[in-house]
Design an enzyme around this catalytic site. Structure first.
Site, PDB file in Angstrom:
ATOM      1  N   ASP A 131       0.883  -1.152   0.000  1.00  0.00           N
ATOM      2  CA  ASP A 131       0.000   0.000   0.000  1.00  0.00           C
ATOM      3  C   ASP A 131       0.930   1.214   0.000  1.00  0.00           C
ATOM      4  OD1 ASP A 131      -2.336   1.633   0.504  1.00  0.00           O
ATOM      5  OD2 ASP A 131      -1.602   1.817   2.562  1.00  0.00           O
ATOM      6  N   LEU A 132       0.423   2.371  -0.384  1.00  0.00           N
ATOM      7  CA  LEU A 132       1.284   3.559  -0.458  1.00  0.00           C
ATOM      8  C   LEU A 132       1.119   4.460   0.774  1.00  0.00           C
ATOM      9  CD1 LEU A 132       3.167   5.480  -2.100  1.00  0.00           C
ATOM     10  CD2 LEU A 132       1.093   6.460  -3.079  1.00  0.00           C
ATOM     11  N   ASP A 133      -0.090   5.042   0.889  1.00  0.00           N
ATOM     12  CA  ASP A 133      -0.344   6.032   1.941  1.00  0.00           C
ATOM     13  C   ASP A 133      -0.253   5.389   3.320  1.00  0.00           C
ATOM     14  OD1 ASP A 133      -0.927   8.161   0.140  1.00  0.00           O
ATOM     15  OD2 ASP A 133      -2.919   7.333  -0.195  1.00  0.00           O
ATOM     16  N   THR A 138       1.393  10.108   3.860  1.00  0.00           N
ATOM     17  CA  THR A 138       0.437  11.044   3.276  1.00  0.00           C
ATOM     18  C   THR A 138      -0.872  11.085   4.057  1.00  0.00           C
ATOM     19  OG1 THR A 138       0.059   9.237   1.774  1.00  0.00           O
ATOM     20  CG2 THR A 138       1.198  11.159   0.879  1.00  0.00           C
ATOM     21  N   LYS A 154      -8.775   5.496   6.241  1.00  0.00           N
ATOM     22  CA  LYS A 154      -7.558   4.962   5.638  1.00  0.00           C
ATOM     23  C   LYS A 154      -7.881   3.798   4.717  1.00  0.00           C
ATOM     24  CE  LYS A 154      -4.247   6.405   9.135  1.00  0.00           C
ATOM     25  NZ  LYS A 154      -3.316   5.962  10.181  1.00  0.00           N
ATOM     26  N   SER A 193      -2.611   0.474  -4.293  1.00  0.00           N
ATOM     27  CA  SER A 193      -3.121   1.648  -3.573  1.00  0.00           C
ATOM     28  C   SER A 193      -4.478   2.073  -4.106  1.00  0.00           C
ATOM     29  CB  SER A 193      -2.132   2.812  -3.751  1.00  0.00           C
ATOM     30  OG  SER A 193      -2.709   4.016  -3.329  1.00  0.00           O
ATOM     31  N   ALA A 194      -5.314   2.622  -3.208  1.00  0.00           N
ATOM     32  CA  ALA A 194      -6.620   3.138  -3.611  1.00  0.00           C
ATOM     33  C   ALA A 194      -6.509   4.538  -4.199  1.00  0.00           C
ATOM     34  CB  ALA A 194      -7.546   3.183  -2.389  1.00  0.00           C
ATOM     35  N   LYS A 228     -10.891  -1.341  -1.336  1.00  0.00           N
ATOM     36  CA  LYS A 228     -10.589  -2.200  -0.193  1.00  0.00           C
ATOM     37  C   LYS A 228     -11.754  -2.030   0.800  1.00  0.00           C
ATOM     38  CE  LYS A 228      -5.700  -1.052  -0.791  1.00  0.00           C
ATOM     39  NZ  LYS A 228      -4.545  -0.300  -0.300  1.00  0.00           N
ATOM     40  N   GLU A 249       0.320  -3.256   4.761  1.00  0.00           N
ATOM     41  CA  GLU A 249      -0.848  -2.379   4.872  1.00  0.00           C
ATOM     42  C   GLU A 249      -0.928  -1.661   6.214  1.00  0.00           C
ATOM     43  OE1 GLU A 249      -3.467  -0.900   3.978  1.00  0.00           O
ATOM     44  OE2 GLU A 249      -3.762  -1.591   1.942  1.00  0.00           O
ATOM     45  N   ASP A 250      -1.367  -0.402   6.198  1.00  0.00           N
ATOM     46  CA  ASP A 250      -1.563   0.317   7.461  1.00  0.00           C
ATOM     47  C   ASP A 250      -3.038   0.471   7.809  1.00  0.00           C
ATOM     48  OD1 ASP A 250      -2.084   2.214   5.370  1.00  0.00           O
ATOM     49  OD2 ASP A 250      -1.976   3.795   6.884  1.00  0.00           O
TER      50      ASP A 250
HETATM   51  C1  BG6 Z   1      -5.794   5.704   0.164  1.00  0.00           C
HETATM   52  C2  BG6 Z   1      -5.853   6.518   1.431  1.00  0.00           C
HETATM   53  O1  BG6 Z   1      -4.486   5.243  -0.052  1.00  0.00           O
HETATM   54  O2  BG6 Z   1      -6.192   6.490  -0.952  1.00  0.00           O
HETATM   55  C3  BG6 Z   1      -7.253   7.092   1.598  1.00  0.00           C
HETATM   56  O3  BG6 Z   1      -5.538   5.697   2.529  1.00  0.00           O
HETATM   57  C4  BG6 Z   1      -7.641   7.892   0.373  1.00  0.00           C
HETATM   58  O4  BG6 Z   1      -7.292   7.892   2.754  1.00  0.00           O
HETATM   59  C5  BG6 Z   1      -7.524   7.014  -0.866  1.00  0.00           C
HETATM   60  O5  BG6 Z   1      -8.955   8.390   0.482  1.00  0.00           O
HETATM   61  C6  BG6 Z   1      -7.847   7.760  -2.156  1.00  0.00           C
HETATM   62  O6  BG6 Z   1      -6.860   8.708  -2.401  1.00  0.00           O
HETATM   63  P1  BG6 Z   1      -6.921   9.850  -3.491  1.00  0.00           P
HETATM   64  O7  BG6 Z   1      -5.492  10.336  -3.561  1.00  0.00           O
HETATM   65  O8  BG6 Z   1      -7.339   9.197  -4.783  1.00  0.00           O
HETATM   66  O9  BG6 Z   1      -7.889  10.869  -3.032  1.00  0.00           O
HETATM   67 MG    MG Z   2      -2.647   3.173   3.614  1.00  0.00          MG
END
Ligand code: BG6
Ligand code: MG
Length: 215
Positions: free
Chosen positions: A9-11, A17, A45, A114-115, A145, A169-170
């Site tokens: 996962d990224l964030d 972030t 998250k 990542s989402a 997710k 994953e966090d």
């Molecule tokens: C996830 C974050 O990685 O991405 C979420 O944990 C976030 O908090 C989601 O809403 C979507 O991100 P973005 O950058 O497309 O608004």
């Molecule tokens: Mg995350």
């Protein structure tokens, strides 16, 4: 080798972030007098931007029109993009580069799951792009997710069966997604918050690649 690939996962796993998402949602909340708490932010998250806004509006007991929602999603992202515009490699979380280095040395494949629709920008700004054999982000997934789609697509892009993949994953939604996909999962954060992971670390400085074999 017992496992062939690691899916990140990224964030909140590679870069922090989550703090920028939190700030951007807090600023947006002023439109409907809503103060987002840290506990509520935890629930955001891993889930998509659209679902996050829906949850926030629900918590705020605010009935928004489609037009308002569209405008606020755009506004939240503009604030977020401004906040991440200054990101650089110093914001990569501790131990991450050394861990990725070890993975490459030992022949593991690496994918992003990542989402976020902004994942590409963040990877570029932090210089992380070149580490990845495959990048699956919010622009290519249709289900958020805890649906396993993002990780299953990652495994497919790498040509690995789910059972040969380890997810990092966090977010609880992300841990649930990895488990639903039949993968091992390492939670990054607090064991009192993250449930169902095969192992929880508070930072990559605590983990050696050789320990993955114990999962
Ligand atoms: C996830 C974050 O990685 O991405 C979420 O944990 C976030 O908090 C989601 O809403 C979507 O991100 P973005 O950058 O497309 O608004
Ligand atoms: Mg995350």
């Amino acid at each position: 080798m017992k496992y062939k690939a690691c899916l990140f996962d990224l964030d909140g796993v590679l870069v922090d972030t989550a703090v920028y998402h939190f700030q951007a949602w807090k600023i947006l909340g002023k439109h409907f007098n809503f103060e987002l708490s840290h506990e509520q932010n935890e629930e955001l998250k891993g889930i998509s931007r659209v679902e996050s806004l829906d949850k926030i509006l629900h918590w705020a007991h605010f009935q928004a029109t489609q037009e308002q929602k569209g405008r606020w999603l755009k506004e939240k992202n503009e604030t977020y993009l401004e906040l991440i515009s200054h990101m650089n490699p110093s914001e990569i979380l501790p131990g991450v580069i050394s861990f990725l280095d070890q993975l490459k040395e030992q022949g593991y494949l690496i994918a992003l799951g990542s989402a976020s629709k902004n994942a590409g920008i963040i990877l570029e700004k932090t210089g992380l792009t070149t580490w990845f054999n495959a990048i699956i982000d919010g622009n290519v997934v249709t289900k958020s997710k805890p649906d396993p789609e993002v990780f299953l697509k990652g495994a497919e892009a790498l040509g690995c069966p789910a059972t040969a993949c380890i997810v990092f994953e966090d977010a609880q939604a992300g841990i649930d997604a990895a488990k639903a996909g039949g993968m091992k999962v390492v939670g990054v954060g607090s064991p009192t918050i993250l449930r169902g992971a095969d192992k929880v670390i508070s930072s990559f400085t605590e983990l050696q690649v050789s320990e993955l074999l114990l999962l």
